[in-house]
Design a protein around this motif. Structure first.
Motif, short mmCIF file in Angstrom:
data_model
loop_
_atom_site.label_atom_id
_atom_site.label_comp_id
_atom_site.label_asym_id
_atom_site.label_seq_id
_atom_site.Cartn_x
_atom_site.Cartn_y
_atom_site.Cartn_z
N ASN A 15 -4.81 5.99 5.32
CA ASN A 15 -4.10 7.24 5.08
C ASN A 15 -2.98 7.12 4.06
O ASN A 15 -2.18 8.03 3.89
N ARG A 16 -2.92 5.99 3.36
CA ARG A 16 -1.91 5.82 2.31
C ARG A 16 -2.24 6.73 1.14
O ARG A 16 -3.41 6.95 0.81
N ILE A 17 -1.22 7.31 0.49
CA ILE A 17 -1.44 8.16 -0.68
C ILE A 17 -1.98 7.32 -1.83
O ILE A 17 -1.44 6.26 -2.14
N ILE A 18 -3.05 7.80 -2.45
CA ILE A 18 -3.71 7.08 -3.55
C ILE A 18 -3.99 8.05 -4.68
O ILE A 18 -3.80 9.26 -4.54
N ALA A 19 -4.45 7.53 -5.80
CA ALA A 19 -4.78 8.36 -6.96
C ALA A 19 -5.89 9.35 -6.60
O ALA A 19 -6.73 9.10 -5.73
N ALA A 20 -5.91 10.47 -7.32
CA ALA A 20 -6.82 11.58 -6.99
C ALA A 20 -8.29 11.18 -7.05
O ALA A 20 -9.11 11.72 -6.31
N GLN A 21 -8.66 10.25 -7.93
CA GLN A 21 -10.06 9.89 -8.11
C GLN A 21 -10.47 8.65 -7.32
O GLN A 21 -11.54 8.08 -7.57
N GLU A 22 -9.66 8.24 -6.37
CA GLU A 22 -9.97 7.06 -5.56
C GLU A 22 -10.37 7.46 -4.15
O GLU A 22 -10.09 8.58 -3.71
N LEU A 23 -11.00 6.54 -3.42
CA LEU A 23 -11.40 6.78 -2.04
C LEU A 23 -10.56 5.98 -1.06
O LEU A 23 -10.21 6.46 0.01
#
Length: 217
Positions: A15-23
């Protein structure tokens, strides 16, 4: 952008915030059980396919275990209305797949029935396939094979009842003397893949190879 600030993309695992195009984040990707298979080297998927139909090569990106991260990822693609997942998975395949000197002539996908396509809104295999085709400079055809009957999703069936694929597919065009790569999301019993493969093989002097996002052992 405001939507990204209000609803940031988060890792499917932690649930860590990641880049928009990552899973998944850089830490959790280590939890994805990649198969490390070689396309042109016989492997467990090649052996399983060979029991059902003549196959040239086979490749699976991930293992599809119960409660695994790979299962979460594929379910996001199929049922989470996140078509972009297919593009990310294709990127992972491109990093790991080497056709060597035996690249296919054409890439095709296991088709959805029109009713299922309307329900889902997209075929989860199309963006995945188009990304692979562009990367490897191989033609693709989403219309070569059509699904004739509407069936309950294989992933939601008990393994003992994943049958009834006879006459499920048909080839819509003349195709002969070609090496075709058939793409599907998950290989379970192999019944669906086998049904598509035999239609291609019966259509002419063709050979088939298989690529799946995940394999269910």
């Amino acid at each position: 952008m405001l939507p990204d600030l209000l609803f940031p993309n988060r890792c499917l695992q932690c649930n860590r915030i990641i880049a928009a195009q990552e899973l998944v984040c850089g830490i959790c990707i280590e939890q994805v059980n990649f198969t490390h298979q070689e396309f042109t080297t016989p492997n467990s998927l090649t052996e399983r396919c060979s029991l059902l139909f003549p196959v040239k090569h086979a490749f699976a990106l991930m293992q599809f275990e119960e409660d695994s991260l790979s299962r979460k990822i594929v379910h996001q693609l199929k049922y989470g209305k996140r078509e972009i997942v297919g593009k990310v998975l294709a990127g992972w395949v491109c990093e790991r797949l080497d056709f060597a000197d035996d690249a296919p002539d054409l890439i095709i996908t296991v088709p959805l029935h029109p009713k299922k396509l309307r329900e889902r809104g997209y075929n989860q295999l199309h963006l995945f396939t188009e990304t692979l085709a562009a990367h490897f400079n191989i033609a693709f055809d989403h219309q070569l094979v059509k699904r004739n009957h509407y069936l309950k999703a294989q992933a939601k069936k008990d393994k003992l009842h994943r049958t009834g694929t006879e006459g499920l597919f048909s080839v819509t065009k003349t195709i002969e003397n070609r090496h075709l790569l058939i793409i599907d999301d998950v290989f379970t019993t192999g019944n669906t893949m086998s049904s598509v493969a035999w239609e291609i093989l019966k259509a002419g002097n063709n050979t088939v190879s298989v690529l799946v996002m995940a394999v269910d052992e």
